[in-house]
Design a protein around this motif. Structure first.
Motif, PDB file in Angstrom:
ATOM      1  N   THR A 255       0.831  -1.197   0.000  1.00 39.68           N
ATOM      2  CA  THR A 255       0.000   0.000   0.000  1.00 39.68           C
ATOM      3  C   THR A 255       0.864   1.245   0.000  1.00 39.68           C
ATOM      4  O   THR A 255       0.528   2.256  -0.626  1.00 39.68           O
ATOM      5  CB  THR A 255      -0.943  -0.003   1.212  1.00 39.68           C
ATOM      6  OG1 THR A 255      -1.747  -1.182   1.162  1.00 39.68           O
ATOM      7  CG2 THR A 255      -1.853   1.212   1.208  1.00 39.68           C
ATOM      8  N   ALA A 256       1.994   1.175   0.702  1.00 39.97           N
ATOM      9  CA  ALA A 256       2.905   2.317   0.738  1.00 39.97           C
ATOM     10  C   ALA A 256       3.717   2.432  -0.547  1.00 39.97           C
ATOM     11  O   ALA A 256       4.093   3.524  -0.958  1.00 39.97           O
ATOM     12  CB  ALA A 256       3.843   2.189   1.938  1.00 39.97           C
ATOM     13  N   GLN A 257       3.991   1.279  -1.223  1.00 36.89           N
ATOM     14  CA  GLN A 257       4.914   1.287  -2.359  1.00 36.89           C
ATOM     15  C   GLN A 257       4.226   1.314  -3.719  1.00 36.89           C
ATOM     16  O   GLN A 257       4.796   1.814  -4.680  1.00 36.89           O
ATOM     17  CB  GLN A 257       5.836   0.061  -2.264  1.00 36.89           C
ATOM     18  CG  GLN A 257       6.785   0.123  -1.079  1.00 36.89           C
ATOM     19  CD  GLN A 257       7.648  -1.123  -0.961  1.00 36.89           C
ATOM     20  OE1 GLN A 257       7.362  -2.143  -1.570  1.00 36.89           O
ATOM     21  NE2 GLN A 257       8.699  -1.038  -0.163  1.00 36.89           N
ATOM     22  N   TRP A 258       3.008   0.743  -3.819  1.00 38.05           N
ATOM     23  CA  TRP A 258       2.317   0.804  -5.102  1.00 38.05           C
ATOM     24  C   TRP A 258       1.921   2.266  -5.363  1.00 38.05           C
ATOM     25  O   TRP A 258       1.310   2.906  -4.501  1.00 38.05           O
ATOM     26  CB  TRP A 258       1.067  -0.077  -5.096  1.00 38.05           C
ATOM     27  CG  TRP A 258       1.358  -1.539  -5.300  1.00 38.05           C
ATOM     28  CD1 TRP A 258       2.548  -2.157  -5.155  1.00 38.05           C
ATOM     29  CD2 TRP A 258       0.412  -2.545  -5.679  1.00 38.05           C
ATOM     30  NE1 TRP A 258       2.414  -3.507  -5.414  1.00 38.05           N
ATOM     31  CE2 TRP A 258       1.111  -3.772  -5.737  1.00 38.05           C
ATOM     32  CE3 TRP A 258      -0.943  -2.539  -5.964  1.00 38.05           C
ATOM     33  CZ2 TRP A 258       0.491  -4.972  -6.076  1.00 38.05           C
ATOM     34  CZ3 TRP A 258      -1.569  -3.736  -6.299  1.00 38.05           C
ATOM     35  CH2 TRP A 258      -0.851  -4.940  -6.362  1.00 38.05           C
ATOM     36  N   ASP A 259       2.215   2.751  -6.525  1.00 42.49           N
ATOM     37  CA  ASP A 259       1.901   4.144  -6.802  1.00 42.49           C
ATOM     38  C   ASP A 259       0.701   4.314  -7.720  1.00 42.49           C
ATOM     39  O   ASP A 259       0.207   5.425  -7.900  1.00 42.49           O
ATOM     40  CB  ASP A 259       3.122   4.862  -7.404  1.00 42.49           C
ATOM     41  CG  ASP A 259       3.706   4.109  -8.600  1.00 42.49           C
ATOM     42  OD1 ASP A 259       3.044   3.160  -9.075  1.00 42.49           O
ATOM     43  OD2 ASP A 259       4.810   4.472  -9.032  1.00 42.49           O
ATOM     44  N   GLU A 260       0.219   3.210  -8.310  1.00 47.33           N
ATOM     45  CA  GLU A 260      -0.917   3.305  -9.226  1.00 47.33           C
ATOM     46  C   GLU A 260      -2.197   2.719  -8.648  1.00 47.33           C
ATOM     47  O   GLU A 260      -3.293   3.070  -9.064  1.00 47.33           O
ATOM     48  CB  GLU A 260      -0.584   2.591 -10.541  1.00 47.33           C
ATOM     49  CG  GLU A 260       0.596   3.211 -11.291  1.00 47.33           C
ATOM     50  CD  GLU A 260       0.946   2.427 -12.537  1.00 47.33           C
ATOM     51  OE1 GLU A 260       0.205   1.469 -12.860  1.00 47.33           O
ATOM     52  OE2 GLU A 260       1.951   2.770 -13.181  1.00 47.33           O
TER      53      GLU A 260
END
Length: 577
Positions: A255-260
């Motif tokens: 959730t913190a790392q996915w940007d899309e």
């Protein structure tokens, strides 16, 4: 990290209501039962410690980096997901790292409700989930020797029932009283004719005291803003009790790392989607995430935090839509095989199927197209075999890696036979010996592996229709020795009948509507009523391994033994080919 001045339950509830206290994506969902909440309140009333809490102060700068969720107020067993918190990011919050279950329980009891499923009602029946509130009996102690106070979750209708030993007070109503004005509680007791009852007075005042005045929420506060440190603290404090699953960690990191995409929402919603296929399945986040690791061809597919690094998460995000399609198609496929949450005995067993579809880029037409009929049959047989052999029990990562390599190197068709040859002689062998085949016929009605045995014996059925496991000779005939004697069974055969009537040689697969019509009728009577034509009758007997058998129940032992032999021979042809 430092220990802080304790606060009251009332203060904690206010902070939850105002969304000052929130949950990080790393937290698992709420899982406490009604009984656990009732016992928590009994402990609080008795002055027992309820453990310390761990909070994380998230700066207004860090709030923007992570996703947070609100506490559940009105719990519904069929809808257990927390709502995503919408934050402006202009103020700091407190994120709960340890104590979510207890705080949610307090919040539900004082501000919300609890709706759990009524036994035997269907999940899609709205009446199966009556809304209940926490009540406290003001007239009598609990009847349980481990409890002093009688807290219970009741519907509002049930709470109205009163007698000389019962007066239910809704626990959340204590928030309506001013703790600085004891006359309000006294007035309530007078209005309800409880003023002279010492137990009622003492109990209600004590409830007010433990909610408003006693600072029993002891907590530590972590102020470091580095996610790695916070994750480490979280793992340490959650090492006892219900073990934290790595899927929860992954969801937090993703959730913190996915940007899309929002990884938590994507994965949780997808789990709900595939669980709704057909008659329903019981997949979870762990299954989806394990499948992601396998399909993306990561060398290490274990649930280790190190495997959920930014690079791997980026690969999963880039391939997420294709991953979902492959899993969804796999679930739709096994639904046509007749599987559901009761009969699919290992979720991991279908990961190789999903991997094959993923590598071949096969869409959902694989499930229906006549061009793939033979391949579907091969996959169906393979799946039943690995389930019966319990191939994915124990160290499933080891076998998943081996099978993945075999599939990757053999994409001309599903390589079931190559897997069998490669695993021959190992602890994961897919070969069946005579004794194993004998044992397959020992499975009983409704047990875990019974469906897979019957499905191998009934390969031509269209499992898009609902099939029931049916007793050929109705189980209602086997309730007592006396009933069997009245039916004409020989006394020396009674024990055999009672020991074996529930096993596979007395079972068949029947379409649901046909089975309902059969009900508890004597088999011969039902057979001749429904199959008057000799050709139809003989076709039925051939399909159900009944040709040449003496079918009246008086000959049950002979019938059972001969049908068992027919089934054993057929299984040997299928499994030892």
């Amino acid at each position: 990290m430092s220990f802080q001045t304790p606060i009251t339950i009332y203060d904690a509830i206010k902070n939850i209501s105002s969304r000052k206290y929130l949950l990080p994506a790393i937290q698992r969902e709420f899982v406490w039962s009604e009984e656990q909440i009732e016992r928590l309140f009994d402990s609080i009333m008795r002055g027992y410690p309820i453990g310390s809490f761990l909070f994380w102060k998230v700066s207004k700068e860090s709030v923007k980096k992570y996703q947070f969720y609100e506490f559940i107020c009105h719990y519904h067993q069929g809808k257990t997901h927390n709502q995503k918190a919408v934050l402006l990011g202009d103020e700091e919050i407190i994120s709960v790292l340890d104590g979510q279950q207890r705080l949610t329980s307090l919040y539900i009891a004082l501000k919300g409700s609890y709706a759990s499923k009524v036994p035997y009602r269907r999940w899609n029946d709205p009446a199966a989930f009556p809304k209940k509130y926490l009540y406290l009996n003001l007239l009598k102690e609990a009847g349980d020797e481990d409890l002093n106070y009688d807290f219970r979750f009741l519907t509002e209708e049930d709470a109205k029932k009163r007698d000389e030993n019962t007066f239910w007070f809704k626990v959340g109503d204590i928030l309506n009283f001013d703790p600085q004005d004891p006359s309000q509680i006294n007035d309530y007791l007078i209005e309800n004719q409880l003023a002279t009852n010492k137990f009622a007075s003492r109990t209600l005042f004590r409830l007010s005291d433990v909610i408003f005045k006693r600072p029993i929420i002891n907590y530590y506060l972590e102020e470091d803003q580095e996610l790695d440190k916070v994750l480490n603290v979280f793992i340490r404090v959650n090492s006892g009790g219900t073990q934290l699953s790595y899927s929860d960690l992954l969801l937090s990191i993703a959730t913190a790392q996915w940007d899309e995409k929002d990884a938590r929402e994507e994965i949780i919603n997808f789990v709900d989607e595939i669980n709704s296929v057909g008659r329903g399945f019981s997949f979870n986040k762990d299954f989806v995430l394990k499948t992601c690791l396998v399909l993306c061809d990561f060398n290490d597919i274990r649930f280790k935090v190190d495997n959920f690094n930014k690079q791997n998460m980026s690969v999963i995000q880039d391939n997420w839509d294709k991953i979902k399609e492959s899993i969804r198609t796999t679930v739709e496929l096994i639904n046509t095989f007749g599987f559901d949450y009761q009969t699919l005995t290992s979720n991991n067993a279908i990961i190789p199927i999903a991997y094959y579809l993923y590598k071949k880029d096969l869409k959902n037409n694989f499930v229906t197209s006549v061009n793939f009929r033979d391949e579907r049959e091969k996959i169906k047989k393979w799946l039943h075999i690995v389930l019966l052999k319990q191939t994915f029990g124990g160290n499933s990562d080891y076998i998943l890696s081996i099978i993945r390599d075999i599939i990757r190197q053999n994409l001309n068709g599903f390589p079931a036979e190559i897997m069998k040859q490669r695993l021959k002689g190992t602890t994961k062998s897919l070969d069946f010996g005579d004794e194993e085949i004998e044992n397959l016929l020992e499975y009983e009605y409704g047990k875990k592996y019974t469906f897979s045995v019957l499905a191998l014996l009934y390969p031509t059925l269209d499992y898009n229709n609902l099939f029931h496991q049916d007793h050929i000779h109705p189980k209602s005939f086997f309730t007592s020795r006396e009933k069997l004697l009245k039916l004409g069974v020989k006394p020396e055969d009674i024990d055999f009948c009672l020991e074996n009537y529930n096993k596979i040689p007395n079972l068949q697969l029947l379409e649901g509507n046909i089975n309902m019509s059969k009900s508890a009728k004597p088999f011969m009577e039902w057979l001749y009523e429904n199959y008057k034509d000799d050709t139809a009758k003989n076709q039925y007997k051939e399909l159900h391994y009944l040709t040449g058998l003496d079918l009246p129940i008086v000959n049950f032992k002979e019938f059972f033994c001969k049908r068992r032999e027919l089934m054993k021979n057929r299984l040997r042809q299928i499994l030892v080919s």
